[in-house]
Enzyme design. Structure first.
Site, PDB file in Angstrom:
ATOM      1  N   TYR A 145       0.842  -1.203   0.000  1.00 28.50           N
ATOM      2  CA  TYR A 145       0.000   0.000   0.000  1.00 28.50           C
ATOM      3  C   TYR A 145       0.877   1.254   0.000  1.00 28.50           C
ATOM      4  O   TYR A 145       0.708   2.144  -0.832  1.00 28.50           O
ATOM      5  CB  TYR A 145      -0.886  -0.032   1.236  1.00 28.50           C
ATOM      6  N   THR A 175      -9.519   8.586   8.549  1.00 27.26           N
ATOM      7  CA  THR A 175     -10.829   9.225   8.423  1.00 27.26           C
ATOM      8  C   THR A 175     -11.894   8.179   8.714  1.00 27.26           C
ATOM      9  O   THR A 175     -11.736   7.014   8.362  1.00 27.26           O
ATOM     10  CB  THR A 175     -10.970   9.802   7.002  1.00 27.26           C
ATOM     11  N   ARG A 186     -10.559  -2.091  10.130  1.00 31.01           N
ATOM     12  CA  ARG A 186      -9.946  -0.881  10.685  1.00 31.01           C
ATOM     13  C   ARG A 186     -10.419  -0.686  12.123  1.00 31.01           C
ATOM     14  O   ARG A 186     -11.437  -1.231  12.537  1.00 31.01           O
ATOM     15  CB  ARG A 186     -10.288   0.337   9.814  1.00 31.01           C
TER      16      ARG A 186
HETATM   17  P1  NAD Z   1     -12.812   1.969   0.445  1.00 30.52           P
HETATM   18  O1  NAD Z   1     -12.201   0.618   0.375  1.00 30.52           O
HETATM   19  O2  NAD Z   1     -14.110   2.119   1.145  1.00 30.52           O
HETATM   20  O3  NAD Z   1     -12.962   2.578  -1.018  1.00 30.52           O
HETATM   21  C1  NAD Z   1     -12.103   2.280  -2.075  1.00 30.52           C
HETATM   22  C2  NAD Z   1     -12.932   2.059  -3.327  1.00 30.52           C
HETATM   23  O4  NAD Z   1     -12.045   1.801  -4.441  1.00 30.52           O
HETATM   24  C3  NAD Z   1     -13.875   0.856  -3.222  1.00 30.52           C
HETATM   25  O5  NAD Z   1     -15.187   1.223  -3.597  1.00 30.52           O
HETATM   26  C4  NAD Z   1     -13.265  -0.155  -4.188  1.00 30.52           C
HETATM   27  O6  NAD Z   1     -14.218  -1.037  -4.751  1.00 30.52           O
HETATM   28  C5  NAD Z   1     -12.609   0.763  -5.216  1.00 30.52           C
HETATM   29  N1  NAD Z   1     -11.569   0.119  -5.999  1.00 30.52           N
HETATM   30  C6  NAD Z   1     -10.464  -0.535  -5.545  1.00 30.52           C
HETATM   31  N2  NAD Z   1      -9.731  -0.990  -6.570  1.00 30.52           N
HETATM   32  C7  NAD Z   1     -10.350  -0.592  -7.705  1.00 30.52           C
HETATM   33  C8  NAD Z   1     -10.086  -0.752  -9.100  1.00 30.52           C
HETATM   34  N3  NAD Z   1      -9.023  -1.419  -9.537  1.00 30.52           N
HETATM   35  N4  NAD Z   1     -10.949  -0.206  -9.991  1.00 30.52           N
HETATM   36  C9  NAD Z   1     -12.036   0.470  -9.573  1.00 30.52           C
HETATM   37  N5  NAD Z   1     -12.351   0.650  -8.279  1.00 30.52           N
HETATM   38  C10 NAD Z   1     -11.514   0.119  -7.350  1.00 30.52           C
HETATM   39  O7  NAD Z   1     -11.707   2.916   1.112  1.00 30.52           O
HETATM   40  P2  NAD Z   1     -11.792   4.456   1.590  1.00 30.52           P
HETATM   41  O8  NAD Z   1     -11.507   4.485   3.031  1.00 30.52           O
HETATM   42  O9  NAD Z   1     -13.033   5.092   1.091  1.00 30.52           O
HETATM   43  O10 NAD Z   1     -10.526   5.063   0.846  1.00 30.52           O
HETATM   44  C11 NAD Z   1     -10.651   5.791  -0.372  1.00 30.52           C
HETATM   45  C12 NAD Z   1      -9.324   6.344  -0.786  1.00 30.52           C
HETATM   46  O11 NAD Z   1      -8.789   7.202   0.220  1.00 30.52           O
HETATM   47  C13 NAD Z   1      -8.251   5.265  -1.040  1.00 30.52           C
HETATM   48  O12 NAD Z   1      -7.478   5.632  -2.162  1.00 30.52           O
HETATM   49  C14 NAD Z   1      -7.406   5.307   0.214  1.00 30.52           C
HETATM   50  O13 NAD Z   1      -6.078   4.892  -0.030  1.00 30.52           O
HETATM   51  C15 NAD Z   1      -7.491   6.776   0.592  1.00 30.52           C
HETATM   52  N6  NAD Z   1      -7.283   6.955   2.036  1.00 30.52           N
HETATM   53  C16 NAD Z   1      -8.265   6.677   2.937  1.00 30.52           C
HETATM   54  C17 NAD Z   1      -8.022   6.848   4.294  1.00 30.52           C
HETATM   55  C18 NAD Z   1      -9.077   6.603   5.334  1.00 30.52           C
HETATM   56  O14 NAD Z   1      -8.823   6.814   6.522  1.00 30.52           O
HETATM   57  N7  NAD Z   1     -10.294   6.186   5.011  1.00 30.52           N
HETATM   58  C19 NAD Z   1      -6.771   7.293   4.739  1.00 30.52           C
HETATM   59  C20 NAD Z   1      -5.785   7.518   3.793  1.00 30.52           C
HETATM   60  C21 NAD Z   1      -6.050   7.370   2.445  1.00 30.52           C
HETATM   61  N1  UDP Z   2      -5.999  -1.652  15.911  1.00 33.49           N
HETATM   62  C1  UDP Z   2      -6.293  -2.252  17.114  1.00 33.49           C
HETATM   63  N2  UDP Z   2      -7.323  -3.132  17.165  1.00 33.49           N
HETATM   64  C2  UDP Z   2      -8.093  -3.423  16.089  1.00 33.49           C
HETATM   65  C3  UDP Z   2      -7.801  -2.792  14.859  1.00 33.49           C
HETATM   66  C4  UDP Z   2      -6.734  -1.919  14.807  1.00 33.49           C
HETATM   67  O1  UDP Z   2      -5.620  -2.016  18.145  1.00 33.49           O
HETATM   68  O2  UDP Z   2      -9.029  -4.252  16.236  1.00 33.49           O
HETATM   69  C5  UDP Z   2      -4.884  -0.684  15.859  1.00 33.49           C
HETATM   70  C6  UDP Z   2      -3.862  -0.917  14.731  1.00 33.49           C
HETATM   71  O3  UDP Z   2      -2.862  -1.829  15.167  1.00 33.49           O
HETATM   72  C7  UDP Z   2      -3.350   0.473  14.514  1.00 33.49           C
HETATM   73  C8  UDP Z   2      -4.535   1.372  14.806  1.00 33.49           C
HETATM   74  O4  UDP Z   2      -5.440   0.581  15.564  1.00 33.49           O
HETATM   75  O5  UDP Z   2      -2.312   0.765  15.431  1.00 33.49           O
HETATM   76  C9  UDP Z   2      -5.244   1.882  13.553  1.00 33.49           C
HETATM   77  O6  UDP Z   2      -5.487   0.774  12.729  1.00 33.49           O
HETATM   78  P1  UDP Z   2      -6.337   0.845  11.386  1.00 33.49           P
HETATM   79  O7  UDP Z   2      -6.472  -0.566  10.902  1.00 33.49           O
HETATM   80  O8  UDP Z   2      -7.596   1.592  11.602  1.00 33.49           O
HETATM   81  O9  UDP Z   2      -5.484   1.655  10.338  1.00 33.49           O
HETATM   82  P2  UDP Z   2      -4.014   2.289  10.248  1.00 33.49           P
HETATM   83  O10 UDP Z   2      -4.091   3.591  10.945  1.00 33.49           O
HETATM   84  O11 UDP Z   2      -3.020   1.370  10.908  1.00 33.49           O
HETATM   85  O12 UDP Z   2      -3.806   2.415   8.801  1.00 33.49           O
END
Ligand code: NAD
Ligand code: UDP
Length: 309
Positions: A145, A175, A186
């Site tokens: 990743y 988020t 998560r």
């Molecule tokens: P999510 O898994 O809910 O959404 C990702 C979406 O991408 C899904 O709907 C999945 O089906 C789609 N997808 C994956 N591979 C694909 C492909 N090859 N073609 C078309 N669609 C595809 O995750 P999210 O939390 O909504 O994250 C969205 C974006 O934000 C991601 O790029 C992630 O890396 C980034 N991001 C999220 C967080 C967070 O905390 N949620 C933090 C950092 C970065």
């Molecule tokens: N974590 C935890 N218990 C759980 C899931 C996650 O203690 O059941 C911890 C994980 O090891 C990390 C933090 O919570 O330190 C956040 O994990 P998450 O999977 O949400 O995403 P990350 O921030 O690591 O990308």
């Protein structure tokens, strides 16, 4: 504007679809439903401002007509998801970003990459500023990743420098909110599910590692503001309110009034020990900072999960 969102059926993507449609834009959601769900967008079917295309964006993306903005959000995002889907994660970060950039170049559209705080790896400085180069184990399990996103950032900068694509790079920090998948692994869905079911809350390691949680509407607000700023460097978007995972478990227990006990499980390899965004740039460039308090965002998220557990 006509806006393409890859990953639009995911957690963040679907909130973006809703928000952009509410602002009067036409949204084309491109998603292969790898980790997303039709449930996140089904309320938009029949809306004349919404189009869904089921497509894997690692293949050529064909969109008829003009496109003003390409938001590239497709990628597994939960550690459990990307550990289960390592090749798909690498491919969507590399090939998917390439195809989405090609679309933006062809349509002369603004391009935004959803990058991540994971580009900082297990950071040696806290809080993390955008000029920190990070501490990533490229061959560790999380490398699929982290390195995909680092490669994606490099590719975006190359399209900007070489093809003059008008780009944005956001580094999203943890988020949370409604529409996270209950079983995505998560910490937010895990702890809420466990607390609501009075199951043991699984803290990994000693729970001393820290995270900073941002409510999804704050993130969407920052993303929208950035679309209108010609800022071509990475920008952190997240909530600087930092806490340990053990404190977070105790907070979830308190808000849900749960009888769960807290248990300890092994810490996953390369789990970042500290994470907090320095949002000085976002404050300056976007006049943006998160508004939603953790307890308010969690209350909304918990009521969503109550309906689906
Ligand atoms: P999510 O898994 O809910 O959404 C990702 C979406 O991408 C899904 O709907 C999945 O089906 C789609 N997808 C994956 N591979 C694909 C492909 N090859 N073609 C078309 N669609 C595809 O995750 P999210 O939390 O909504 O994250 C969205 C974006 O934000 C991601 O790029 C992630 O890396 C980034 N991001 C999220 C967080 C967070 O905390 N949620 C933090 C950092 C970065
Ligand atoms: N974590 C935890 N218990 C759980 C899931 C996650 O203690 O059941 C911890 C994980 O090891 C990390 C933090 O919570 O330190 C956040 O994990 P998450 O999977 O949400 O995403 P990350 O921030 O690591 O990308």
């Amino acid at each position: 504007m006509r806006i393409v969102i890859t990953g639009g059926a995911g957690f963040i993507g679907s909130h973006l679809c809703d928000f952009l449609i509410s602002k009067g834009h036409f949204v084309i959601c491109v998603d292969n439903l790898l980790t997303g769900s039709m449930k996140n967008i089904e309320h938009l079917f029949g809306n004349s401002k919404f189009l869904f295309i089921k497509h894997d964006v690692t293949n050529y993306i064909h969109i008829p007509g003009n496109v003003d903005v390409v938001l590239h959000f497709a990628s597994p995002a939960s550690p459990v998801d990307y550990l289960n889907l390592p090749i798909q994660t690498l491919k969507v970060g590399a090939l998917g970003t390439h195809k989405a950039l090609g679309l933006a170049k062809e349509k002369k559209a603004v391009f935004m990459l959803a990058s991540t705080s994971e580009v900082y790896g297990d950071p040696l400085i806290n809080p993390q500023r955008e000029d920190y180069w990070g501490n990533v184990n490229c061959i560790g399990p999380r490398g699929v990743y982290d390195e995909a996103k680092r490669f994606a950032e490099a590719m975006v900068m190359a399209y900007h420098r070489y093809h003059k694509v008008d780009i944005r790079i956001i580094r999203i920090f943890n988020t949370y909110g409604p529409r996270m998948r209950l079983n995505d692994g998560r910490v937010v869905p895990n702890f809420i599910y466990q607390a609501l079911k009075n199951l043991s809350i699984t803290v990994y390691g000693e729970g001393k590692q820290t995270r900073s949680f941002c409510y999804v509407s704050d993130l969407v607000d920052g993303i929208y503001k950035l679309l209108f700023k010609k800022y071509h460097k990475p920008i952190n978007l997240g909530n600087p309110c930092e806490m340990s995972i053990l404190e977070f478990a105790q907070l979830i227990k308190k808000i849900t009034k749960s009888k769960s006990k807290i248990i300890y499980k092994p810490l996953p390899q390369d789990d970042p020990q500290q994470r907090r965004p320095d949002i000085t740039t976002a404050k300056k460039i976007l006049s943006w900072e998160p508004k939603v308090l953790l307890k308010d965002g969690l209350t909304k998220t918990i009521s969503y999960f109550k309906k689906i557990v």
